[in-house]
Design a protein around this motif. Structure first.
Motif, short mmCIF file in Angstrom:
data_model
loop_
_atom_site.label_atom_id
_atom_site.label_comp_id
_atom_site.label_asym_id
_atom_site.label_seq_id
_atom_site.Cartn_x
_atom_site.Cartn_y
_atom_site.Cartn_z
N SER A 145 0.57 -1.35 0.09
CA SER A 145 0.00 -0.03 -0.20
C SER A 145 0.69 1.30 0.07
CB SER A 145 -0.79 -0.01 1.31
OG SER A 145 -0.09 0.09 2.44
N GLN A 146 0.17 2.35 -0.25
CA GLN A 146 0.68 3.68 -0.04
C GLN A 146 1.01 3.83 1.17
OE1 GLN A 146 -0.67 8.00 -1.57
NE2 GLN A 146 -1.75 7.28 0.16
N ALA A 175 -8.83 -0.59 1.51
CA ALA A 175 -8.41 -0.66 3.08
C ALA A 175 -6.91 -0.72 3.04
CB ALA A 175 -9.08 -1.54 3.57
N SER A 176 -5.99 0.07 3.67
CA SER A 176 -4.61 -0.24 3.77
C SER A 176 -4.05 -0.55 4.85
CB SER A 176 -3.79 1.04 2.95
OG SER A 176 -4.38 1.94 3.85
N ALA A 177 -4.81 -0.50 6.11
CA ALA A 177 -4.70 -1.13 7.42
C ALA A 177 -5.63 -1.58 8.16
CB ALA A 177 -3.88 0.10 8.23
N GLU A 185 -8.53 0.84 9.44
CA GLU A 185 -7.82 1.53 10.08
C GLU A 185 -7.37 2.88 9.09
OE1 GLU A 185 -7.28 2.30 13.30
OE2 GLU A 185 -8.31 0.62 14.14
N ALA A 186 -7.16 2.38 8.01
CA ALA A 186 -6.77 3.32 6.84
C ALA A 186 -7.54 3.13 5.35
CB ALA A 186 -5.18 3.35 6.89
N LEU A 187 -7.66 4.03 4.81
CA LEU A 187 -7.95 3.92 3.26
C LEU A 187 -7.17 4.77 2.35
CD1 LEU A 187 -12.12 4.50 3.83
CD2 LEU A 187 -10.73 2.07 3.36
N GLU A 188 -7.09 4.38 1.14
CA GLU A 188 -6.56 5.14 0.10
C GLU A 188 -6.94 4.84 -1.17
OE1 GLU A 188 -2.52 2.48 -0.72
OE2 GLU A 188 -2.73 3.40 1.29
N TRP A 189 -6.53 5.35 -2.09
CA TRP A 189 -6.89 5.36 -3.64
C TRP A 189 -6.77 3.69 -3.86
CZ3 TRP A 189 -10.26 8.54 -5.13
CH2 TRP A 189 -10.06 10.08 -5.05
#
Length: 232
Positions: A145-146, A175-177, A185-189
């Motif tokens: 992930s980023q 979801a990245s975490a 716990e985290a989102l991104e493109w």
């Protein structure tokens, strides 16, 4: 001078102090319906969506979730204002950093849904401790992930003080975490090609005691680096 917009809300000063730090070349503009200053957004080169009230479930078409919500914890004026703010900053492709409610609102904006009350869904370790102290727990970061590129760790200790979380993830996001019990716990493109910087975290970096943690320091630095690069 770099000008960053920041949504008004609870503990606003903590967010502003964290982002600005000691950098004199950064100006923070407090954006909120209470200031009637939507026009100030035109001056901003990036936006921080801060934490605070629950997002009203009408925004993700789940009015049946109202019994799981606390009506006094809604601010529908804020919801409406920040929805229009998202319309503006996404059209302008500004870098975005979202914290807690910020993650939740942006997931809903792009078509996702929320868990309205995590304990009612069987997750019991995300709100403040009974004595008011902030809870901490491990999160697991996707190494592709980023977010991993930013923090350089697949695990980390973060704080936790929320009762809602992302449920269905919007189609353009991923979801990245996650926490050990499966809370996002985290989102991104999902595909960041051609898209502006977007980092959404459920924890509160602005309130973590370990300011040198990569889950605090690196989040801030990566956001500011992106903003500076775009405006150099």
């Amino acid at each position: 001078m770099i000008t960053i917009g920041m949504t008004d809300g609870r503990m606003y000063d903590l967010y502003a102090e964290w982002i600005k730090g000691n950098e004199e070349q950064i100006e923070i503009i407090r954006i909120g319906y209470g200031f009637d200053n939507f026009s100030e957004v035109e001056k901003c080169q990036a936006m921080v969506f801060t934490g605070g009230e629950d997002v009203h479930p009408k925004y993700y078409d789940r009015l049946d979730y109202l019994p799981y919500c606390v009506p006094v914890d809604f601010d529908e004026q804020r919801d409406a204002f920040e929805w229009e703010l998202l319309n503006d900053v996404t059209k302008r492709k500004l870098p975005i950093l979202g914290v807690c409610r910020g993650l939740q609102l942006i997931n809903v904006y792009f078509g996702g849904t929320l868990i309205p009350d995590i304990p009612a869904w069987g997750k019991f370790h995300h709100a403040k401790l009974p004595d008011g102290r902030l809870r901490e727990h491990l999160i697991h970061v996707d190494r592709y992930s980023q977010l991993f590129d930013i923090v350089a760790y697949t695990e980390g200790l973060v704080n936790s003080l929320h009762h809602q979380s992302a449920d269905k993830i919007a189609g353009d996001l991923v979801a990245s975490a996650i926490s050990s019990d499966g809370v996002v716990e985290a989102l991104e493109w999902k595909d960041k090609q051609g898209k502006p910087f977007l980092c959404l975290v459920q924890w509160h970096p602005e309130r973590m005691e370990d300011v040198a943690s990569p889950f605090v320091k690196n989040i801030r630095e990566s956001f500011l680096r992106e903003v500076k690069l775009l405006n150099s």
